[in-house]
Design an enzyme around this catalytic site. Structure first.
Site, mmCIF file in Angstrom:
data_model
loop_
_atom_site.group_PDB
_atom_site.id
_atom_site.type_symbol
_atom_site.label_atom_id
_atom_site.label_comp_id
_atom_site.label_asym_id
_atom_site.label_seq_id
_atom_site.Cartn_x
_atom_site.Cartn_y
_atom_site.Cartn_z
ATOM 1 N N HIS A 132 59.988 52.163 62.012
ATOM 2 C CA HIS A 132 60.563 53.405 61.463
ATOM 3 C C HIS A 132 61.669 53.931 62.377
ATOM 4 O O HIS A 132 62.751 54.297 61.903
ATOM 5 C CB HIS A 132 59.460 54.447 61.299
ATOM 6 C CG HIS A 132 59.957 55.810 60.890
ATOM 7 N ND1 HIS A 132 60.426 56.068 59.625
ATOM 8 C CD2 HIS A 132 60.067 56.968 61.584
ATOM 9 C CE1 HIS A 132 60.806 57.348 59.552
ATOM 10 N NE2 HIS A 132 60.595 57.910 60.722
ATOM 11 N N GLU A 200 51.840 58.826 57.241
ATOM 12 C CA GLU A 200 51.339 58.896 58.614
ATOM 13 C C GLU A 200 49.814 58.996 58.614
ATOM 14 O O GLU A 200 49.193 59.270 57.591
ATOM 15 C CB GLU A 200 51.899 60.138 59.350
ATOM 16 C CG GLU A 200 53.415 60.219 59.339
ATOM 17 C CD GLU A 200 53.984 61.265 60.283
ATOM 18 O OE1 GLU A 200 53.289 61.661 61.242
ATOM 19 O OE2 GLU A 200 55.134 61.683 60.057
ATOM 20 N N GLU A 360 63.897 55.046 54.255
ATOM 21 C CA GLU A 360 63.982 53.632 54.625
ATOM 22 C C GLU A 360 63.941 52.721 53.397
ATOM 23 O O GLU A 360 64.672 51.741 53.324
ATOM 24 C CB GLU A 360 62.825 53.267 55.551
ATOM 25 C CG GLU A 360 62.840 53.980 56.885
ATOM 26 C CD GLU A 360 61.481 53.881 57.550
ATOM 27 O OE1 GLU A 360 61.253 52.896 58.270
ATOM 28 O OE2 GLU A 360 60.632 54.767 57.335
HETATM 29 MN MN MN Z 1 56.843 62.689 60.794
#
Ligand code: MN
Length: 420
Positions: A132, A200, A360
């Site tokens: 990332h 996450e 992304e």
């Molecule tokens: Mn974050």
């Protein structure tokens, strides 16, 4: 890397649905939440298709720990209380003899609303996924400056807002903010046009610290984990982030899954962080495996339409573990409190279909995704429902997290005093 679920198999329960290989909540899991069945908020434990109303069974805890419907007081009571409760629940739900007393207090999960499982004391979000960081850095600063010079030495992060953390199922409203594209002469105030998700994991701190702790001590302070979506306004972020980092771009909402999956339930799934590309200073070195093998996915469902899975990845892709992040957090002398939440940073794998954000996945909007419905997406549209899922896969069972979901609602009308 350690093999998945070594030495562990399904612990059978007299709750039949807990023995299915595809349930998120076998007896091996026992995640903790707070639910409301229309008769008030209470603490519960998920088992198969049910939630056990904890306060109604012989749980063995001091009742004062259940007085406030949040898991903070149990966390504060410490590791021996955590172990005692887990052992007691395992006994109640495995031994058929307890069925007459416990069975009446199982409520179908489909019949309850899940609330925040704990009071978020403070919230810090990290940036600890290397794929990332390289992807975002390449887009924001170019390939030569993709990874900041400190990145391989420090688990970097920023102090977020506890008030922004909401439970799965809470609507998220598209934010207004100050934006300025590189080709614009002046900033504008506008609804974010590049609103995004970040896949996450969140680590929940169950024991306080006052002063610096080792990585091994930090690991023992973690009570459990949740899925976490760090909603992010990329256009606001790009204009505001230098030199102090994210601010309003990250303050709209952070959604967490409603069940705290304990560190105890995840023990069989520990894996090491990847090989170090630069040696770490001694205080950050891992004394053992402190990441977990947790398969993760992101689903996107446009309003009234079916869902498309837009990314699949794994928590084992992180460069730093939550224990390393926590140890680093304490180096300043910063006290940590029960109920502190640490976001891992976006979890992206090495391949295009394993990226944990639309930024992304669509490469900054240059390569829009095509959904199963035929629609395309660069960033989120009003009405989109985002769903994160995750599970550690054992032998014939899985330790699941349930859903971490939220719908994006349209921006509110701009107040008169903010108009041109
Ligand atoms: Mn974050």
């Amino acid at each position: 890397m350690k093999k998945k679920g070594d030495g562990m198999s399904l612990i059978r329960s007299w709750v039949d649905s807990a023995n299915r290989a595809d349930t998120d909540f076998p007896l091996n899991n026992l995640p903790y939440g707070v639910f409301d069945d229309g008769q008030g908020a209470r603490m519960g434990v998920a088992i198969g298709d049910f939630v056990l109303d904890l306060g109604r069974v012989d749980h063995g805890l001091d009742p004062v720990l259940l007085a406030d419907p949040a898991w903070n007081d149990v966390m504060a009571a410490g590791p021996s209380v955590w172990a005692g409760l887990r052992a007691r629940l395992t006994e109640l739900l495995s031994d058929e003899g307890h069925r007459p007393a416990v069975g009446p207090h199982l409520l179908p999960l489909a019949s309850v609303r899940m609330l925040m499982p704990f009071r978020v004391t403070e919230y810090t979000d990290f940036y600890a996924g290397k794929n990332h960081a390289v992807n975002v850095g390449t887009m924001f600063r170019g390939a030569e400056n993709a990874l900041p010079p400190n990145w391989l030495s420090i688990p970097i992060g920023y102090n977020g807002r506890a008030s922004s953390v909401v439970v799965s199922g809470t609507d998220v409203v598209r934010p207004w903010g100050q934006v300025k594209a590189p080709d614009e002469a002046q900033p504008r105030f506008a609804p974010s046009a590049r609103f995004d998700l970040e896949l996450e994991m969140g680590a929940i701190i169950g024991q306080p610290s006052d002063g610096m702790v080792s990585v091994a001590e930090a690991d023992q302070m973690i009570f459990g984990y949740v899925l976490l979506n760090d909603w992010s306004a990329r256009d606001i972020q790009a204009w505001e982030y230098q030199p102090l980092g994210p601010f309003q771009a990250k303050a709209t909402a952070t959604t967490i899954s409603p069940w705290i999956v304990t560190r105890a339930a995840l023990e069989p799934f520990r894996v090491s962080t990847p090989e170090r590309e630069r040696p770490l200073l001694p205080y950050l070195r891992e004394p053992g495996p402190m990441l977990y093998d947790i398969a993760l996915e992101v689903g996107l469902a446009p309003e009234g339409k079916p869902e498309t899975v837009i990314a699949r990845t794994n928590y084992d892709q992180m460069y730093y573990s939550a224990a390393q992040q926590l140890a680093h957090h304490t180096t300043s002398g910063c006290a940590m409190r029960v109920g502190d939440l640490l976001g891992s940073g976006t979890i992206s794998g090495p391949t295009k279909d394993s990226r944990g954000s639309l930024l992304e996945l669509s490469w900054g909007g240059k390569e829009p995704l095509t959904l199963a419905t035929g629609e395309s997406r660069s960033f989120l549209e009003d009405g989109d429902r985002l769903i994160l899922r995750g599970a550690a896969q054992g032998d014939g069972y899985r330790i699941g997290f349930g859903e971490c979901a939220g719908v994006l609602r349209p921006a509110r009308r701009l107040p008169d005093w903010a108009q041109e």
